[in-house]
Design a protein around this motif. Structure first.
Motif, PDB file in Angstrom:
ATOM      1  N   ARG A   1       0.833  -1.197   0.000  1.00  0.00           N
ATOM      2  CA  ARG A   1       0.000   0.000   0.000  1.00  0.00           C
ATOM      3  C   ARG A   1       0.873   1.255   0.000  1.00  0.00           C
ATOM      4  O   ARG A   1       0.586   2.212  -0.743  1.00  0.00           O
ATOM      5  N   ASP A   2       1.935   1.245   0.798  1.00  0.00           N
ATOM      6  CA  ASP A   2       2.836   2.411   0.829  1.00  0.00           C
ATOM      7  C   ASP A   2       3.463   2.651  -0.541  1.00  0.00           C
ATOM      8  O   ASP A   2       3.525   3.776  -1.036  1.00  0.00           O
TER       9      ASP A   2
ATOM     10  N   TRP B   1       2.407   1.704  -3.449  1.00  0.00           N
ATOM     11  CA  TRP B   1       1.396   2.135  -4.423  1.00  0.00           C
ATOM     12  C   TRP B   1       1.040   3.608  -4.224  1.00  0.00           C
ATOM     13  O   TRP B   1       0.943   4.373  -5.174  1.00  0.00           O
ATOM     14  N   ARG B   2       0.891   4.014  -2.961  1.00  0.00           N
ATOM     15  CA  ARG B   2       0.564   5.410  -2.686  1.00  0.00           C
ATOM     16  C   ARG B   2       1.693   6.331  -3.123  1.00  0.00           C
ATOM     17  O   ARG B   2       1.439   7.439  -3.609  1.00  0.00           O
ATOM     18  N   GLU B   3       2.914   5.854  -2.946  1.00  0.00           N
ATOM     19  CA  GLU B   3       4.063   6.651  -3.405  1.00  0.00           C
ATOM     20  C   GLU B   3       4.014   6.841  -4.919  1.00  0.00           C
ATOM     21  O   GLU B   3       4.280   7.922  -5.442  1.00  0.00           O
TER      22      GLU B   3
ATOM     23  N   ALA C   1       1.329   9.277  -5.840  1.00  0.00           N
ATOM     24  CA  ALA C   1       1.748  10.644  -5.510  1.00  0.00           C
ATOM     25  C   ALA C   1       2.731  11.176  -6.562  1.00  0.00           C
ATOM     26  O   ALA C   1       2.649  12.329  -6.997  1.00  0.00           O
TER      27      ALA C   1
ATOM     28  N   ASP D   1      -7.316   3.504  -3.306  1.00  0.00           N
ATOM     29  CA  ASP D   1      -6.357   4.606  -3.332  1.00  0.00           C
ATOM     30  C   ASP D   1      -6.317   5.269  -4.708  1.00  0.00           C
ATOM     31  O   ASP D   1      -6.197   6.491  -4.816  1.00  0.00           O
TER      32      ASP D   1
ATOM     33  N   ALA E   1      -7.227   9.125  -5.528  1.00  0.00           N
ATOM     34  CA  ALA E   1      -6.257  10.012  -6.168  1.00  0.00           C
ATOM     35  C   ALA E   1      -6.786  10.576  -7.487  1.00  0.00           C
ATOM     36  O   ALA E   1      -6.451  11.695  -7.880  1.00  0.00           O
TER      37      ALA E   1
END
Lengths: 191, 141
Positions: free
Chosen positions: B68-69, B71-73, B76, B121, B125
Motif C-alpha cells: 500500500r505504501d 502504491w501510494r508513493e 503521488a 487509493d 487520487a
C-alpha cells in the motif's frame, strides 16, 4: 418486417434476474397479445439442478400464463427458425449454454478458431431469433468480477462470455443489471 | 488522473481507446498483462493497464502494508508529474477481482486485499473514475 426488440438481463446468483425477466416477458406478451416461449439451457445433472429447474417451471405455471418450453442445452441455432412475429422469447441463460457448449467440445475448446466460431454462432442465433420474433430477452450471469486465474478453460470461458455480453448489449435495445431483486437499467429509455 | 475499472473482459481497454481517441493521439500504453513494468513518463498521455496484475506481483514479494505504501508513493509521484503540465494525464485500468468467493489460497486472499486497497487509493487520487459494464460506462466520480 421490422426486427424484434432485444433485452439483455444480467445479475448475480439469486439476484432475481429470472423473475424480472419473466415479469418483463409477461408484460410484453400482455401488451402485444403475444405468445410466451421459454428457452431453457439448463440440464438436470443432479437433484439440486432438478429442484432449481422445477422451481422455475412451477413459477411459470403459477403465473397463470401459458409458456411453451424449449429445452435447448446447446446449439441454439437449431430452433431459431421456429418462431414468428407474435412470439416473446425468454432465453435463460447464456452462462449455462456456454458451459454446455464448451464441455460438449471435449478438447476442442482449446482451439482459438473454435472459440471464435462458438461465439459468432451464438451471436448469429440470437440475431436470427430477434429477426423473427417480437421480443427476445436474454438472461445471463455476473461472473467476471473475481480473479479469472490461470486455468485455461476458465480463461476461455470468461473471455467468450465477456465478448458475448459486450456484443449482445451493443445490439440490445435495453440492458439491465439486477441487484438484490432491483433491476438497474444500464441501456435504453426507461419504460 | 483517470481510473477505469470493471470486471474482466468487460471492454475497459476498448473503452479507454475510444474515449481518448488513441488511434489519433500520441500516448504510451503500458500493459501489466504483457509483463511491461511501469516505465518512464515520456509521453503526456500514459495508460497503465492491468494494475491488479502489477499488485499481484508485488504481493508475491512484499507485505500488505508495504504494497500500500509503495502504491501510494507511485500515485503521488504520478500526480506530481501531472501537475507540472496541464496536458499530462495518467489513465489507470484495473480489473475488479473483489466479488467472488473467498479464495482458498492465502496468497490469493492477500492479492485480493491488496488490489482492493490499491483500487480505493487509485479512485481517491483520481479526479475521474469510470466503471465499465460490458462496454457501457458509468462515471462514478
Amino acid at each position: 418486417m421490422a426486427e424484434g426488440s432485444l433485452i439483455f438481463i444480467s445479475g448475480g446468483v439469486r439476484s432475481g434476474k429470472s423473475s424480472f425477466a419473466e415479469r418483463t416477458a409477461a408484460e410484453l406478451a400482455k401488451k402485444t397479445d403475444g405468445k410466451l416461449h421459454y428457452i431453457a439451457s439448463g440440464k438436470a445433472y443432479d437433484p439440486e439442478m432438478e429442484a432449481r429447474i422445477q422451481r422455475h417451471q412451477d413459477d411459470r405455471e403459477e403465473s397463470g400464463l401459458s409458456w411453451t418450453t424449449w429445452e435447448q442445452p446447446s446449439a441454439l441455432e437449431e430452433i431459431s427458425g421456429s418462431f414468428n412475429y407474435q412470439d416473446i422469447i425468454l432465453f435463460d441463460c447464456l452462462t449455462t449454454l456456454l458451459n454446455n457448449e464448451l464441455f460438449r467440445a471435449e478438447d476442442g475448446w482449446k482451439n482459438r478458431g473454435f472459440q471464435d466460431k462458438l461465439s459468432s454462432d451464438i451471436l448469429r442465433a440470437i440475431s436470427e431469433f430477434r429477426q423473427r420474433c417480437r421480443s427476445l430477452i436474454v438472461v445471463s450471469n455476473e461472473v467476471l468480477n473475481e480473479p479469472i486465474g490461470e486455468n485455461e478453460l476458465v480463461f476461455a470461458y470468461a473471455k467468450i462470455l465477456g465478448t458475448l455480453h459486450r456484443n449482445i448489449i451493443e445490439m440490445a435495445d435495453e440492458a439491465y443489471l439486477v441487484e438484490a431483486g432491483i433491476p438497474i437499467q444500464m441501456k435504453g429509455e426507461p419504460a | 488522473m483517470h481510473f477505469v475499472t470493471g470486471g474482466a473482459f468487460n471492454g475497459k481497454s476498448r473503452w479507454v481507446k475510444e474515449f481518448y481517441q488513441l488511434d489519433g493521439t500520441p500516448h504510451k500504453w503500458i500493459s501489466a498483462y504483457h509483463d511491461e513494468p511501469a516505465a518512464e513518463l515520456d509521453h503526456s498521455l500514459i495508460i497503465l493497464e492491468g494494475i491488479e496484475m502489477m499488485i499481484r506481483e508485488w504481493a508475491q514479494a512484499i507485505e500488505l502494508g508495504e504494497i500500500r505504501d509503495k502504491w501510494r508513493e507511485m500515485l503521488a509521484k504520478w500526480l506530481e508529474w501531472e501537475k507540472e503540465d496541464n496536458n499530462r494525464k495518467i489513465v489507470l485500468i484495473g480489473s475488479d477481482i473483489s466479488k467472488g468467493i473467498v479464495p482458498m489460497e492465502a496468497a490469493d486472499r492477500k492479492w485480493r486485499d491488496a488490489s482492493g486497497w490499491a483500487f480505493q487509493d487509485a479512485a481517491a487520487a483520481a479526479d475521474r473514475v469510470d466503471l465499465i459494464w460490458y462496454g457501457i460506462s458509468q462515471k462514478i466520480k
